[in-house]
Every structure is written in structure tokens, then in C-alpha cells.
Design a protein around this motif. Structure first.
Motif, PDB file in Angstrom:
ATOM      1  N   ARG A 127       0.825  -1.211   0.000  1.00 59.50           N
ATOM      2  CA  ARG A 127       0.000   0.000   0.000  1.00 59.50           C
ATOM      3  C   ARG A 127       0.861   1.262   0.000  1.00 59.50           C
ATOM      4  O   ARG A 127       0.592   2.208  -0.749  1.00 59.50           O
ATOM      5  CB  ARG A 127      -0.928  -0.014   1.222  1.00 59.50           C
ATOM      6  CG  ARG A 127      -1.855   1.170   1.280  1.00 59.50           C
ATOM      7  CD  ARG A 127      -2.814   1.090   2.421  1.00 59.50           C
ATOM      8  NE  ARG A 127      -2.094   0.956   3.694  1.00 59.50           N
ATOM      9  CZ  ARG A 127      -2.682   0.807   4.861  1.00 59.50           C
ATOM     10  NH1 ARG A 127      -3.984   0.719   4.929  1.00 59.50           N
ATOM     11  NH2 ARG A 127      -1.981   0.709   5.956  1.00 59.50           N
ATOM     12  N   VAL A 128       1.922   1.264   0.819  1.00 51.20           N
ATOM     13  CA  VAL A 128       2.806   2.428   0.882  1.00 51.20           C
ATOM     14  C   VAL A 128       3.539   2.608  -0.446  1.00 51.20           C
ATOM     15  O   VAL A 128       3.677   3.733  -0.937  1.00 51.20           O
ATOM     16  CB  VAL A 128       3.802   2.314   2.060  1.00 51.20           C
ATOM     17  CG1 VAL A 128       4.756   3.486   2.084  1.00 51.20           C
ATOM     18  CG2 VAL A 128       3.052   2.222   3.387  1.00 51.20           C
ATOM     19  N   ASP A 136       1.117   4.135  -2.867  1.00 49.96           N
ATOM     20  CA  ASP A 136       0.921   5.556  -2.562  1.00 49.96           C
ATOM     21  C   ASP A 136       2.074   6.407  -3.084  1.00 49.96           C
ATOM     22  O   ASP A 136       1.869   7.536  -3.525  1.00 49.96           O
ATOM     23  CB  ASP A 136       0.784   5.779  -1.050  1.00 49.96           C
ATOM     24  CG  ASP A 136      -0.518   5.247  -0.483  1.00 49.96           C
ATOM     25  OD1 ASP A 136      -1.445   4.942  -1.270  1.00 49.96           O
ATOM     26  OD2 ASP A 136      -0.601   5.125   0.758  1.00 49.96           O
ATOM     27  N   ARG A 137       3.287   5.844  -3.020  1.00 47.50           N
ATOM     28  CA  ARG A 137       4.482   6.581  -3.460  1.00 47.50           C
ATOM     29  C   ARG A 137       4.788   6.339  -4.939  1.00 47.50           C
ATOM     30  O   ARG A 137       5.751   6.870  -5.464  1.00 47.50           O
ATOM     31  CB  ARG A 137       5.713   6.164  -2.647  1.00 47.50           C
ATOM     32  CG  ARG A 137       5.580   6.254  -1.133  1.00 47.50           C
ATOM     33  CD  ARG A 137       5.416   7.673  -0.647  1.00 47.50           C
ATOM     34  NE  ARG A 137       5.594   7.798   0.787  1.00 47.50           N
ATOM     35  CZ  ARG A 137       4.645   7.588   1.710  1.00 47.50           C
ATOM     36  NH1 ARG A 137       3.449   7.195   1.348  1.00 47.50           N
ATOM     37  NH2 ARG A 137       4.914   7.760   2.993  1.00 47.50           N
ATOM     38  N   LYS A 138       3.968   5.486  -5.583  1.00 44.57           N
ATOM     39  CA  LYS A 138       4.165   5.120  -6.988  1.00 44.57           C
ATOM     40  C   LYS A 138       5.579   4.601  -7.239  1.00 44.57           C
ATOM     41  O   LYS A 138       6.264   4.989  -8.187  1.00 44.57           O
ATOM     42  CB  LYS A 138       3.849   6.300  -7.912  1.00 44.57           C
ATOM     43  CG  LYS A 138       2.398   6.723  -7.855  1.00 44.57           C
ATOM     44  CD  LYS A 138       2.143   7.922  -8.723  1.00 44.57           C
ATOM     45  CE  LYS A 138       0.685   8.329  -8.780  1.00 44.57           C
ATOM     46  NZ  LYS A 138      -0.064   8.405  -7.588  1.00 44.57           N
ATOM     47  N   CYS A 192       8.684   7.264   5.018  1.00 46.00           N
ATOM     48  CA  CYS A 192       7.538   6.914   5.844  1.00 46.00           C
ATOM     49  C   CYS A 192       8.013   6.468   7.228  1.00 46.00           C
ATOM     50  O   CYS A 192       9.213   6.408   7.484  1.00 46.00           O
ATOM     51  CB  CYS A 192       6.723   5.797   5.182  1.00 46.00           C
ATOM     52  SG  CYS A 192       7.574   4.212   5.076  1.00 46.00           S
ATOM     53  N   ASP A 231       3.596   3.011   9.235  1.00 42.51           N
ATOM     54  CA  ASP A 231       2.925   3.056   7.938  1.00 42.51           C
ATOM     55  C   ASP A 231       2.999   1.703   7.239  1.00 42.51           C
ATOM     56  O   ASP A 231       2.170   1.386   6.395  1.00 42.51           O
ATOM     57  CB  ASP A 231       3.567   4.111   7.029  1.00 42.51           C
ATOM     58  CG  ASP A 231       3.445   5.519   7.585  1.00 42.51           C
ATOM     59  OD1 ASP A 231       2.476   5.794   8.319  1.00 42.51           O
ATOM     60  OD2 ASP A 231       4.333   6.346   7.285  1.00 42.51           O
TER      61      ASP A 231
END
Length: 78
Positions: free
Chosen positions: A9-10, A13-15, A57, A61
Motif C-alpha cells: 500500500r505504501v 501511494d508513493r508510486k 515513511c 505506515d
């Protein structure tokens, strides 16, 4: 398992791709993939630190504690 890994997921989010993160962290793609999919039983703090630095992060996270519910069965070994 009450600890859930949220690395996927992280990363989304950061692509950031698995290959890019692997290069930044300095660990093999296959090992990072195991962390991403939650197929590990331990992670070194140095690895967690490198992942957090690369993704900008916090450990919270990536790691989530999900307490067992009353419906979960607990096996007691004697």
C-alpha cells in the motif's frame, strides 16, 4: 497473524515499483517481494530503516497490529 505488512500500500501511494525500491534499499528483489506479500516471519531493523528512508515513511505506515478476535482459534501447545 496479528501483524499485517502494508508495504504494498505504501509503495502504491508513493508510486514506487518493487525494482526501484529494491535498488534503493539494497536488498534482493525476491526478499523484498516476500516482505511485500507478508511471507516473512521477521524483518531486521536495518532493513525496516532502509525501507522507511526510501519511502519517506514511518514503521507504523508499513506495520499494522490487528489483534485476534474472539472468533479466531488459538492453538495451545503443551
Amino acid at each position: 497473524m496479528p501483524i499485517i505488512l502494508r508495504l504494498d500500500r505504501v509503495m502504491a501511494d508513493r508510486k514506487m515499483s518493487l525494482n526501484t525500491l529494491s535498488e534503493k534499499v539494497g536488498i534482493a528483489n525476491v526478499n523484498l517481494s516476500k516482505i511485500k506479500t507478508g511471507k516473512v516471519s521477521a524483518i531486521r531493523f536495518s532493513t525496516l530503516e532502509a525501507i522507511c528512508e526510501a519511502l519517506n515513511c514511518q514503521p507504523g505506515d508499513i506495520l499494522e497490529y490487528c489483534p485476534p478476535t474472539a472468533n479466531d482459534t488459538v492453538e495451545i501447545k503443551q
